[in-house]
Scaffold this motif. Structure first.
Motif, PDB file in Angstrom:
ATOM      1  N   VAL A   1      24.242 100.045   5.982  1.00  0.00           N
ATOM      2  CA  VAL A   1      24.606 100.848   4.806  1.00  0.00           C
ATOM      3  C   VAL A   1      25.836 101.699   5.085  1.00  0.00           C
ATOM      4  O   VAL A   1      26.244 101.869   6.228  1.00  0.00           O
ATOM      5  CB  VAL A   1      23.426 101.767   4.392  1.00  0.00           C
ATOM      6  N   GLY A   2      26.403 102.248   4.026  1.00  0.00           N
ATOM      7  CA  GLY A   2      27.546 103.144   4.192  1.00  0.00           C
ATOM      8  C   GLY A   2      28.410 103.208   2.948  1.00  0.00           C
ATOM      9  O   GLY A   2      28.205 102.440   2.006  1.00  0.00           O
ATOM     10  N   VAL A   3      29.363 104.127   2.942  1.00  0.00           N
ATOM     11  CA  VAL A   3      30.257 104.235   1.793  1.00  0.00           C
ATOM     12  C   VAL A   3      31.244 103.070   1.813  1.00  0.00           C
ATOM     13  O   VAL A   3      31.286 102.294   2.771  1.00  0.00           O
ATOM     14  CB  VAL A   3      31.003 105.596   1.735  1.00  0.00           C
ATOM     15  N   ASN A   4      32.051 102.957   0.777  1.00  0.00           N
ATOM     16  CA  ASN A   4      32.929 101.807   0.614  1.00  0.00           C
ATOM     17  C   ASN A   4      33.965 101.672   1.736  1.00  0.00           C
ATOM     18  O   ASN A   4      34.603 102.647   2.122  1.00  0.00           O
ATOM     19  CB  ASN A   4      33.695 101.912  -0.712  1.00  0.00           C
ATOM     20  N   GLY A   5      34.074 100.455   2.218  1.00  0.00           N
ATOM     21  CA  GLY A   5      35.169 100.141   3.136  1.00  0.00           C
ATOM     22  C   GLY A   5      35.028 100.648   4.560  1.00  0.00           C
ATOM     23  O   GLY A   5      36.009 100.724   5.290  1.00  0.00           O
ATOM     24  N   THR A   6      33.823 101.003   4.970  1.00  0.00           N
ATOM     25  CA  THR A   6      33.679 101.568   6.318  1.00  0.00           C
ATOM     26  C   THR A   6      33.544 100.495   7.392  1.00  0.00           C
ATOM     27  O   THR A   6      33.598 100.810   8.586  1.00  0.00           O
ATOM     28  CB  THR A   6      32.445 102.479   6.401  1.00  0.00           C
ATOM     29  N   GLY A   7      33.339  99.248   6.989  1.00  0.00           N
ATOM     30  CA  GLY A   7      33.255  98.181   7.992  1.00  0.00           C
ATOM     31  C   GLY A   7      31.885  97.552   8.117  1.00  0.00           C
ATOM     32  O   GLY A   7      31.565  96.956   9.146  1.00  0.00           O
ATOM     33  N   LYS A   8      31.088  97.638   7.074  1.00  0.00           N
ATOM     34  CA  LYS A   8      29.734  97.090   7.127  1.00  0.00           C
ATOM     35  C   LYS A   8      29.736  95.583   7.362  1.00  0.00           C
ATOM     36  O   LYS A   8      29.089  95.085   8.279  1.00  0.00           O
ATOM     37  CB  LYS A   8      28.992  97.383   5.813  1.00  0.00           C
TER      38      LYS A   8
ATOM     39  N   THR B   1      24.814  95.492   2.569  1.00  0.00           N
ATOM     40  CA  THR B   1      24.656  96.159   1.278  1.00  0.00           C
ATOM     41  C   THR B   1      26.018  96.565   0.749  1.00  0.00           C
ATOM     42  O   THR B   1      26.975  96.681   1.509  1.00  0.00           O
ATOM     43  CB  THR B   1      23.772  97.424   1.395  1.00  0.00           C
ATOM     44  N   ALA B   2      26.091  96.759  -0.548  1.00  0.00           N
ATOM     45  CA  ALA B   2      27.364  97.153  -1.161  1.00  0.00           C
ATOM     46  C   ALA B   2      27.731  98.559  -0.700  1.00  0.00           C
ATOM     47  O   ALA B   2      26.862  99.412  -0.535  1.00  0.00           O
ATOM     48  CB  ALA B   2      27.246  97.119  -2.676  1.00  0.00           C
ATOM     49  N   GLY B   3      29.023  98.786  -0.488  1.00  0.00           N
ATOM     50  CA  GLY B   3      29.473 100.132  -0.179  1.00  0.00           C
ATOM     51  C   GLY B   3      29.185 101.031  -1.369  1.00  0.00           C
ATOM     52  O   GLY B   3      29.294 100.607  -2.513  1.00  0.00           O
ATOM     53  N   ARG B   4      28.772 102.254  -1.089  1.00  0.00           N
ATOM     54  CA  ARG B   4      28.480 103.178  -2.198  1.00  0.00           C
ATOM     55  C   ARG B   4      28.730 104.595  -1.731  1.00  0.00           C
ATOM     56  O   ARG B   4      28.418 104.958  -0.605  1.00  0.00           O
ATOM     57  CB  ARG B   4      27.038 103.004  -2.676  1.00  0.00           C
ATOM     58  N   LEU B   5      29.304 105.376  -2.626  1.00  0.00           N
ATOM     59  CA  LEU B   5      29.452 106.784  -2.318  1.00  0.00           C
ATOM     60  C   LEU B   5      28.071 107.419  -2.367  1.00  0.00           C
ATOM     61  O   LEU B   5      27.298 107.139  -3.284  1.00  0.00           O
ATOM     62  CB  LEU B   5      30.398 107.459  -3.309  1.00  0.00           C
ATOM     63  N   HIS B   6      27.807 108.262  -1.403  1.00  0.00           N
ATOM     64  CA  HIS B   6      26.485 108.892  -1.308  1.00  0.00           C
ATOM     65  C   HIS B   6      26.196 109.812  -2.490  1.00  0.00           C
ATOM     66  O   HIS B   6      25.077 110.238  -2.692  1.00  0.00           O
ATOM     67  CB  HIS B   6      26.407 109.677  -0.013  1.00  0.00           C
ATOM     68  N   THR B   7      27.232 110.111  -3.285  1.00  0.00           N
ATOM     69  CA  THR B   7      27.043 110.986  -4.438  1.00  0.00           C
ATOM     70  C   THR B   7      26.541 110.230  -5.665  1.00  0.00           C
ATOM     71  O   THR B   7      26.167 110.840  -6.650  1.00  0.00           O
ATOM     72  CB  THR B   7      28.371 111.663  -4.813  1.00  0.00           C
ATOM     73  N   ARG B   8      26.549 108.889  -5.572  1.00  0.00           N
ATOM     74  CA  ARG B   8      26.115 108.103  -6.730  1.00  0.00           C
ATOM     75  C   ARG B   8      24.602 107.940  -6.692  1.00  0.00           C
ATOM     76  O   ARG B   8      24.072 107.076  -5.989  1.00  0.00           O
ATOM     77  CB  ARG B   8      26.794 106.734  -6.697  1.00  0.00           C
ATOM     78  N   VAL B   9      23.937 108.759  -7.481  1.00  0.00           N
ATOM     79  CA  VAL B   9      22.485 108.830  -7.413  1.00  0.00           C
ATOM     80  C   VAL B   9      21.822 107.480  -7.678  1.00  0.00           C
ATOM     81  O   VAL B   9      20.944 107.042  -6.933  1.00  0.00           O
ATOM     82  CB  VAL B   9      21.956 109.888  -8.398  1.00  0.00           C
ATOM     83  N   ASN B  10      22.276 106.802  -8.726  1.00  0.00           N
ATOM     84  CA  ASN B  10      21.605 105.543  -9.067  1.00  0.00           C
ATOM     85  C   ASN B  10      21.812 104.472  -7.998  1.00  0.00           C
ATOM     86  O   ASN B  10      20.925 103.694  -7.704  1.00  0.00           O
ATOM     87  CB  ASN B  10      22.051 105.039 -10.448  1.00  0.00           C
TER      88      ASN B  10
END
Ligand SMILES: Nc1nc2c(ncn2[C@@H]2O[C@H](COP(=O)(O)OP(=O)(O)OP(=O)(O)O)[C@@H](O)[C@H]2O)c(=O)[nH]1
Ligand SMILES: [Mg+2]
Lengths: 442, 304
Positions: B106-113, B190-199
């Motif tokens: 897991v992780g935010v977008n573009g971190t290298g998952k 998993t898709a990158g996602r900002l941790h602020t996006r609740v859904n």
């Protein structure tokens, strides 16, 4: 969270600074220590923060505190002005001048958001009546061209790639292709690379020479830390950047990298990415960014607005009424009129440090505003003072008088009721704000 | 020669003694002052080094304070020991007890998952394991194709659905497929996602839940990819992802660049999440076990 801490800490320092005529060096230093912490917590580069603070100190010491401002606001105003200056002063735009097709290059570190941004630019420019072509030159990352191709499909813009060809050749051919197909902008997406990767940096230099882009834009992740300066400096030295696009600003990063990058390159941030969807690209507002980096609500614009002082009396009166809870439909109308001059009430409240987050965001639509004004203007003075007397027949009269419907009248009354209820919560908040320190509003 | 009993003799002696003491004092004081000044300079320099390495204001202040009180009087060494102590405590290794382990990335977008998954699949294959990778990033354009290429390189099986389909369903199928085929590991992209996006964080929890329900004890590892270039926001990322899906390890990516990722010191201190792996390039072999010592060497090199 750091966010609240800063507001409280600055409030503490600034309370002590209150009510003096001239700012002494000790005052300023004390305040600037907190500002320095705020900048560093926001990921502004250490050296950049130091330079900025040195300039603020120079300007602030001995500065006369203006009648309409507290000493705290005076220091903050200078901080804000210096930051805004580094951030480019005003909103800048893309330069798409020159003979079409106009090439544009997107460069940056891995994962900074270049490909998505290329798609967003395609949508953004299409909306302005341009005909872009998207060109993929990332031959390194698996499926990178495919990603841009999909994005191009979503953006409804043609896509160009040459499997097996080297990146520079692809860019050159892309430009030719655009010329043949009558596309007027060529958006060249490049592979992510480290600024110390000599081979890949040389490739960009060569590409730039080959296609002579009108804009060479560095795409920077808003979450980037201290290293942003070295990255930006290297890219700028090798490529001569013309601008910056800041991505992922929809998160909760304070985005100090924006300040760092602009300080070392002198290039303006031209656009910001605020979401994953292709329409989530917005102009960059230096003043808002300064406030965000300081983590202080839109304090800087508050200072400016208060300084403008034309409305100050009215704000004070409004605030008094808010506090004494005698907020009538007249006030509501007055507030709506101010919306045009100063931004809506919720924004105004958002300017007050510590309060901004407590107030739910109220959406104000320009069309609604006109209608609301017409409706309130069609009411009698008594009705405005005491809306509870407005029954069905009065509603019908008001609707007819304002050229609206009874539903519209109901909506306005409901909006007013909501605003009043919202405002009734304020006195308590104010007390708690005083307890927490940080009340800069006067 | 000073005559014995001369009234001044004792005075003279005392004077000489006190002079010597003073001189000692003065010399000692001067020496201490110079050393102090040198140390102050060194502390300042070290503080700057930490700040420009993204260690953060609070953490830097605390480290310097602790190091100043440490037994080791050399500022740099004292500070290194302080950081090393913190990081050694979180230096971790993948824990894959078998027989079938699920690793969620897991992780935010573009971190290298996705890249990390390619490298990790390759490593596990090298240990003779059969690996399934699950393309549960169904959102990002060509995210599935990217993972498919990595799976091919690593010799791992790929489980994929259509773009835009339910990521939890992909994870579910992958676990089932792995069990049916007798594989030893499932790695879920998993898709990158900002941790602020609740859904989107809810979506991630759902993937986690589905895996846990399908295979008791799974996922054995939940790896959070942090980009070494990230500043203080990494703390927020760690906090929110930890709360949402119980991160069991951090992968620090892009350490082959110039960023020193000092923010993980604060993360180690606050959340005690083990740091397990380091991404050192874009190649399939560029994945190393995290080493606290190497990390500190890069953060605060010892002058030679
Ligand atoms: N130099 C370097 N680049 C890396 C490393 N890990 C990943 N990358 C690159 O970083 C970019 C993004 O990597 P991805 O693996 O696509 O990242 P992701 O987290 O899966 O991205 P999303 O799925 O879009 O959120 C790619 O260009 C990778 O090649 C690393 O350790 N070092
Ligand atoms: Mg991915």
């Amino acid at each position: 969270m750091a966010f609240e801490n800063l507001t409280a800490r600055l409030g503490e320092v600034f309370r002590r600074l209150r009510g003096k005529g001239k700012l002494t060096e000790a005052d300023v230093n004390e305040a600037l220590r907190e500002v320095r912490v705020a900048l560093l917590e926001a990921d502004v580069n250490l050296k950049v923060a130091r330079d900025l603070i040195a300039r603020v100190r120079e300007r602030a010491v001995g500065e006369e505190v203006m009648a309409s401002l507290t000493p705290a606001q005076t220091v903050l105003k200078i901080v804000y002005e210096e930051m805004t200056r580094v951030l480019g002063g005003k909103t800048s735009r893309l330069d798409l001048g020159g003979n079409p097709p106009v090439p544009l290059m997107l460069v940056g570190l891995h994962g900074s958001g270049k490909t998505t941004t290329a798609g967003k630019l395609a949508v953004f420019l299409s909306k302005q009546g341009k005909f872009p072509l998207l060109v993929a030159t990332d031959v390194y990352r698996p499926a990178a061209p495919r990603q841009l191709e999909v994005v191009a499909g979503q953006a409804r813009v043609p896509f160009f790639f040459l499997p097996g060809a080297p990146p520079v050749a692809i860019a050159r051919r892309g430009l030719e292709q655009a010329r043949q197909q009558g596309r007027d902008v060529v958006l060249i997406d490049t592979a992510g690379r480290l600024q110390v990767d000599e081979e890949l940096m040389a490739e960009l230099v060569e590409m730039k020479a080959a296609v002579a882009p009108r804009e060479c834009l560095l795409v920077v992740d808003a979450m980037t830390g201290q290293e942003a300066v070295n990255v930006a400096r290297s890219f700028h030295e090798r490529l001569g950047l013309t601008g910056v696009i800041l991505t992922k600003l929809d998160g909760d990063a304070r985005g100090g990298a924006a300040l760092s990058v602009q300080a070392v390159t002198g290039c303006p941030v031209k656009l910001v990415g605020v979401g994953e969807k292709l329409d989530a690209l917005e102009p960059f507002h230096p003043d808002r960014m300064a406030s965000r980096i300081l983590g202080m609500g839109d304090l800087a614009s508050l200072v400016e607005k208060v300084e403008a002082a034309v409305e100050a009396e009215r704000i004070r009166e409004l605030e008094r009424r808010i506090r004494t809870q005698e907020f009538t439909l007249d006030d509501y109308l007055e507030q709506l009129k101010q919306v045009r001059r100063m931004g809506p009430l919720d924004q105004l409240l958002g300017l007050i440090p510590g309060l901004g987050r407590a107030v739910p965001q109220v959406q104000v639509d320009e069309k609604d505003l006109v209608r609301t004004e017409a409706i309130i203007c069609s009411m009698t003075r008594e009705e405005r003072r005491d809306p509870s007397i407005i029954g069905a027949s009065r509603k019908r009269r008001i609707a007819a008088g304002s050229g609206t419907t009874v539903q519209d009248v109901n909506r306005v009354l409901k909006g007013y009721e909501q605003a009043r209820r919202l405002l009734r919560q304020l006195p308590d908040m104010e007390k708690s704000m005083k307890r927490g320190g940080g009340r800069l509003w006067r | 020669m000073v005559k014995e009993g001369w009234p001044t003799s004792s005075w003279w002696k005392r004077w000489r003694e006190s002079l010597a003491r003073t001189r000692d004092n003065l010399v000692g004081q001067a020496a201490r002052w110079f050393a102090g000044a040198r140390d102050e300079g060194a502390w300042q320099e070290l503080e700057d080094a930490l700040l420009t390495a993204d260690v953060g204001v609070d953490m830097t202040a605390r480290l310097v304070r602790a190091a100043r009180q440490a037994r080791n009087r050399d500022p740099r060494q004292a500070l290194r020991e302080e950081i090393l102590g913190l990081l050694t405590a979180v230096e971790g290794r993948l824990e894959l007890p078998g027989p079938l382990d699920v690793i969620m990335v897991v992780g935010v977008n573009g971190t290298g998952k996705t890249t990390t998954i390619g490298k990790l699949a390759h490593r596990l294959r090298g240990q003779g394991k059969r690996v399934v990778v699950a393309a549960a990033d169904t959102f990002r354009a060509a995210g599935i194709d990217q993972l498919a290429i990595w799976a091919g390189r690593a010799g791992a099986d790929l489980v994929r659905h259509r773009e835009g389909s339910d990521p939890a369903a992909v994870a579910f199928d992958a676990v089932q497929a792995a069990r049916a085929r007798g594989c030893q590991a499932v790695i879920v992209d998993t898709a990158g996602r900002l941790h602020t996006r609740v859904n989107l964080m809810e979506e991630l929890k759902k993937i986690h839940r589905v895996i846990a329900r399908e295979l008791p004890g799974a996922p054995q590892e939940v790896l959070l990819c942090l980009d070494a270039h990230t500043g203080q926001n990494a703390l927020q990322q760690a906090r929110v992802f930890l709360e949402a899906v119980g991160v069991t390890g951090i992968v620090l990516t892009k350490l082959d660049g110039t960023a020193r990722a000092g923010v993980v010191v604060a993360i180690a201190d606050q959340f005690r999440i083990p740091i397990k792996l380091a991404g050192l390039g874009e190649g399939i072999e560029d994945l190393a076990d995290f080493s606290a010592r190497d990390f500190v060497d890069a953060l605060l090199p010892t002058p030679d």
